[in-house]
Design a protein around this motif. Structure first.
Motif, mmCIF file in Angstrom:
data_model
loop_
_atom_site.group_PDB
_atom_site.id
_atom_site.type_symbol
_atom_site.label_atom_id
_atom_site.label_comp_id
_atom_site.label_asym_id
_atom_site.label_seq_id
_atom_site.Cartn_x
_atom_site.Cartn_y
_atom_site.Cartn_z
ATOM 1 N N CYS A 1 44.560 28.003 38.318
ATOM 2 C CA CYS A 1 43.576 28.840 37.646
ATOM 3 C C CYS A 1 42.779 29.661 38.656
ATOM 4 C CB CYS A 1 42.608 27.984 36.835
ATOM 5 S SG CYS A 1 43.352 27.225 35.420
ATOM 6 N N LYS B 1 44.208 32.867 39.952
ATOM 7 C CA LYS B 1 44.171 34.020 39.069
ATOM 8 C C LYS B 1 42.746 34.521 38.866
ATOM 9 C CE LYS B 1 48.372 34.763 38.196
ATOM 10 N NZ LYS B 1 49.222 33.651 37.872
ATOM 11 N N ALA B 2 41.787 33.583 38.849
ATOM 12 C CA ALA B 2 40.451 33.948 38.405
ATOM 13 C C ALA B 2 39.574 34.501 39.524
ATOM 14 C CB ALA B 2 39.771 32.738 37.770
ATOM 15 N N TYR B 3 39.832 34.078 40.755
ATOM 16 C CA TYR B 3 38.954 34.513 41.835
ATOM 17 C C TYR B 3 39.699 35.457 42.772
ATOM 18 C CZ TYR B 3 36.378 30.334 40.395
ATOM 19 O OH TYR B 3 35.712 29.394 39.673
ATOM 20 N N ALA C 1 38.132 30.261 33.863
ATOM 21 C CA ALA C 1 39.257 30.361 34.786
ATOM 22 C C ALA C 1 40.577 30.116 34.076
ATOM 23 C CB ALA C 1 39.076 29.353 35.922
ATOM 24 N N ILE D 1 41.549 32.998 31.901
ATOM 25 C CA ILE D 1 42.083 34.117 32.686
ATOM 26 C C ILE D 1 43.550 33.850 33.039
ATOM 27 C CG2 ILE D 1 41.951 35.305 34.903
ATOM 28 C CD1 ILE D 1 38.911 34.834 34.799
ATOM 29 N N ARG D 2 43.824 32.615 33.455
ATOM 30 C CA ARG D 2 45.186 32.311 33.844
ATOM 31 C C ARG D 2 46.142 32.427 32.657
ATOM 32 N NH1 ARG D 2 47.644 26.615 35.019
ATOM 33 N NH2 ARG D 2 47.034 26.621 32.843
ATOM 34 N N ALA E 1 39.673 39.251 33.356
ATOM 35 C CA ALA E 1 38.404 39.248 34.070
ATOM 36 C C ALA E 1 38.577 38.546 35.405
ATOM 37 C CB ALA E 1 37.343 38.531 33.246
ATOM 38 N N THR E 2 37.536 38.593 36.219
ATOM 39 C CA THR E 2 37.515 37.782 37.428
ATOM 40 C C THR E 2 36.175 37.076 37.495
ATOM 41 O OG1 THR E 2 36.743 39.696 38.641
ATOM 42 C CG2 THR E 2 39.066 39.124 38.899
ATOM 43 N N ILE E 3 36.137 36.001 38.298
ATOM 44 C CA ILE E 3 34.880 35.277 38.448
ATOM 45 C C ILE E 3 34.380 35.512 39.865
ATOM 46 C CG2 ILE E 3 33.745 33.049 38.335
ATOM 47 C CD1 ILE E 3 36.018 32.077 36.611
ATOM 48 N N LYS F 1 37.385 43.094 33.476
ATOM 49 C CA LYS F 1 38.057 44.286 33.987
ATOM 50 C C LYS F 1 38.083 45.345 32.903
ATOM 51 C CE LYS F 1 41.144 41.981 37.152
ATOM 52 N NZ LYS F 1 42.432 41.310 37.094
#
Lengths: 267, 432
Positions: A190, A193-195, B339, B342-343, B349-351, B361
């Motif tokens: 995760c 992908k997220a950071y 998270a 998002i995956r 989006a991003t964190i 985004k």
């Protein structure tokens, strides 16, 4: 008392003694002897003959298989767990009218749910869950497993990890440790992908490593494409999500041809 | 309706006509029918006297009498007698091996299982049903197989034995359905099994097909299908249209599911909890409670998607508050939930971990991707499939339209039809 039953009971006493001493080799040996002896009882599944000492035989047999399941957890043998559990299951489902329910029933069922979760067999997890009456869902052992599954699906991984402290039964710890490994991989996937990047300290905390050394080792083993520089971990993002510039021609041709063929058939 | 006119005197006089008095079947069946006043009895003897010559009744007639008495007993709510009568009829059926009885037998099987279901003792007959299914398979009685397979699935599902049901279903021989009703039931059971085993896409297909094929008079069945279909679609992340809940005669029954859908659509965890509590008894009697629990995850996803669309940047504590996650550590929960979303591609989006932000985004132009093409393709495939199903379901009465067709022409036509059928079948093989 029936001589066969007496023999089994005596052997089982020795098994229990060895079990308390944590002498698992002796236990395994005695267990296979016991299983052979159990095959001689006519009242056990699948025949369920109503013999005069059916109640004692069933109770002893159920007790033996319950111990077998716990033993397999202690020896960390998942295949044996599955085998023993399936042998035990008919005693829970099909003997309701004959012998009183076992106090170990829900802990063991919960343990099995946990095993299915660890092995990522979610469909079977839910199939097993459907078999339980709604009152069973209140039982702490079952509830524990159900809540774990929910947190796991949602992605609330820290709840999964904190659940380790509140295990309802000591045997659960083994599976919880296995689950922690799965969770780490999930978190890594995760985060990737997220950071865009994480500081090494944050990454260490998130992936539950006690030292940077372990973190670096994990990265080189599992995720060689991650980059560590300036005290940060950078996740490679270059390869993902360009809007499709390329036309998936082969797929399009296939689809169009199939439309043509279908239309031809209609007209 | 003829069935309402079925009263004791009618049944007993019919028995007297159909079966030779004094025969085994006659005495046994008459014992189930209560004797009424003398006058009716006179009628009985009078008619039976006239019809005496039928010494050896046809087995079909005897089985029909069993069926009639069984239906009569069930209508009269004498369930224990019905059970006894059904068991007797099944015992008799096992000794008759005639293809002409098959259709009647399949009706008998149904009422046999039904009488046991009414007395809540379905588990007792499971072994018997399995034996009957094997017998029907050996005798190539396809209608019987179809009926019995459904009864067995119903039997298993009654006790939530989804594992056994699926094992039986996947191993039982399949052939083209003979009876639409049985096929509908089969699809419904299949949909239920698939739902439990998390194969939502297949489950949705079976459930919707079952609902579409079912006759509109089968309201209870349609309601059940719709309930399950609604949940499956919610689990898939789809929102069923309002018209589904507003169908005639179903509005009240589907009300709990309507409110549930609303809660999922809004993505409000609080509302979802209230609805789940409010209708808890309905959901547990529908045995959908465990599925509702699974929906929690979807509610969070929808809520998250709404947030990510509305805000270009939002702090994680706010996300936790908006999702009303009540746990000890809501911010950490929110972070990992975001998270994972998002995956899984639910949000784009991003964190930013250092600042504790979620940054959405810019949504790109959908038409620059393959998305529309995929959606278009799935719709075309659906229509074409529907057409093929319809063609395959067409039945022509033999020789009605081409009386003057010569033998040669007919052979030619049949050959063509066969080829077409083969072609369609092959296409299907290719697809899967």
């Amino acid at each position: 008392m029936d001589p066969q039953l007496r023999e089994v009971t005596q052997l089982f006493e020795r098994f229990k003694a060895a079990f308390l001493r944590s002498d698992f080799d002796t236990c395994t040996n005695l267990l296979s002897q016991l299983k052979v002896l159990l095959t001689k009882f006519p009242s056990l599944p699948p025949s369920f003959q109503r013999t005069p000492n059916a109640v004692e035989e069933l109770t002893v047999a159920r007790d033996i298989y319950e111990h077998a399941v716990v033993l397999s957890v202690k020896t960390e043998d998942q295949d044996a767990f599955e085998r023993d559990f399936f042998q035990l299951k008919p005693y829970y489902t099909d003997t309701c009218g004959i012998i009183p329910p076992s106090p170990q029933e829900y802990p063991i069922l919960g343990l099995n749910l946990l095993r299915l979760l660890v092995q990522n067999r979610i469909a079977e997890f839910h199939t097993e869950l459907e078999l339980l009456p709604s009152s069973a869902l209140e039982n702490p052992c079952i509830k524990h497993a159900v809540e774990l599954e929910q947190s796991f699906m949602e992605g609330a991984y820290n709840r999964v990890l904190s659940a380790r402290q509140t295990v309802p039964h000591e045997t659960y710890v083994y599976f919880m440790d296995l689950l922690a490994k799965t969770v780490r991989d999930e978190i890594a996937g995760c985060s990737e992908k997220a950071y865009d990047y994480l500081t090494i300290n944050d990454a260490k905390k998130m992936l539950m490593f006690s030292s940077e050394q372990e973190l670096f080792q994990y990265i080189t083993e599992e995720h060689p494409d991650w980059e560590t520089k300036n005290g940060c971990v950078f996740f490679q993002k270059a390869k993902e999500s360009q809007p499709s510039k390329e036309i998936p021609s082969l797929q399009l041709i296939n689809q169009t041809l199939s439309y043509a063929r279908e239309l031809e058939r209609i007209v | 309706m003829l069935r309402r006119k079925l009263r004791a005197p009618v049944v007993s006089s019919f028995l007297a006509v159909a079966l030779p008095p004094g025969s085994d079947a006659h005495t046994r069946l008459s014992s189930y029918v209560p004797k009424e006043d003398e006058h009716e009895m006179d009628v009985d003897t009078a008619t039976s006297a006239a019809q005496v010559p039928a010494k050896h009744p046809l087995p079909e007639l005897e089985i029909y009498c069993y069926l009639l008495v069984l239906i009569f007993l069930i209508d009269q709510k004498k369930y224990n007698e019905a059970k006894a009568c059904a068991s007797a009829s099944i015992a008799r059926l096992k000794n008759i091996n005639r293809r002409t009885v098959d259709v009647l037998a399949s009706r008998l099987y149904f009422y046999y299982s039904y009488s046991y279901e009414l007395t809540n003792s379905l588990a007792e007959i499971r072994g018997n049903l399995l034996a009957l299914h094997r017998m029907a398979t050996l005798r190539r009685d396809e209608l019987g197989q179809e009926t019995l397979l459904n009864l067995l699935l119903r039997n298993y599902l009654h006790y939530n034995l989804y594992d056994q049901a699926e094992k039986l279903r996947s191993k039982a021989p399949r052939f083209e359905a003979h009876s639409n009703q049985q096929f509908c039931r089969y699809l419904f059971y299949l949909g239920k099994i698939r739902t439990i085993q998390l194969e939502y896409t297949d489950a949705k297909e079976s459930l919707l097909q079952a609902a579409r094929k079912a006759p509109s008079t089968a309201r209870g069945f349609l309601i059940q299908c719709n309930k399950w279909a609604v949940i499956v679609r919610l689990l898939l992340g789809e929102i069923p249209e309002r018209t589904v809940f507003m169908q005639k005669g179903m509005k009240k029954a589907l009300r709990p599911y309507f409110e549930l859908t609303n809660a999922v659509r809004v993505g409000d965890l609080e509302l979802f909890r209230t609805v789940a509590d409010k209708f808890a008894s309905t959901f547990s009697s529908d045995r959908t409670h465990n599925l509702i629990v699974r929906l929690r995850h979807n509610v969070i996803r929808t809520g998250l998607r709404n947030i990510s669309i509305s805000y270009s940047r939002i702090s994680l504590p706010d996300v936790a508050k908006k999702l009303s996650l009540n746990s000890e550590n809501p911010v950490a929960d929110a972070e990992s939930i975001v998270a994972k979303a998002i995956r899984d591609g639910a949000i784009d989006a991003t964190i930013d971990h250092a600042n504790g932000w979620m940054v959405s985004k810019e949504t790109g132009d959908v038409y620059s991707t393959n998305e529309p093409q995929i959606a278009f393709n799935s719709r075309i495939a659906f229509c074409l499939n529907m057409h093929n199903e319809a063609v395959r379901a067409l039945r022509f009465p033999p020789n009605s339209h081409k009386e003057k067709e010569t033998a040669e022409k007919r052979r030619e036509r049949q050959q063509q039809e066969q080829e077409l059928a083969k072609h369609i079948a092959e296409e299907d093989d290719d697809d899967f």
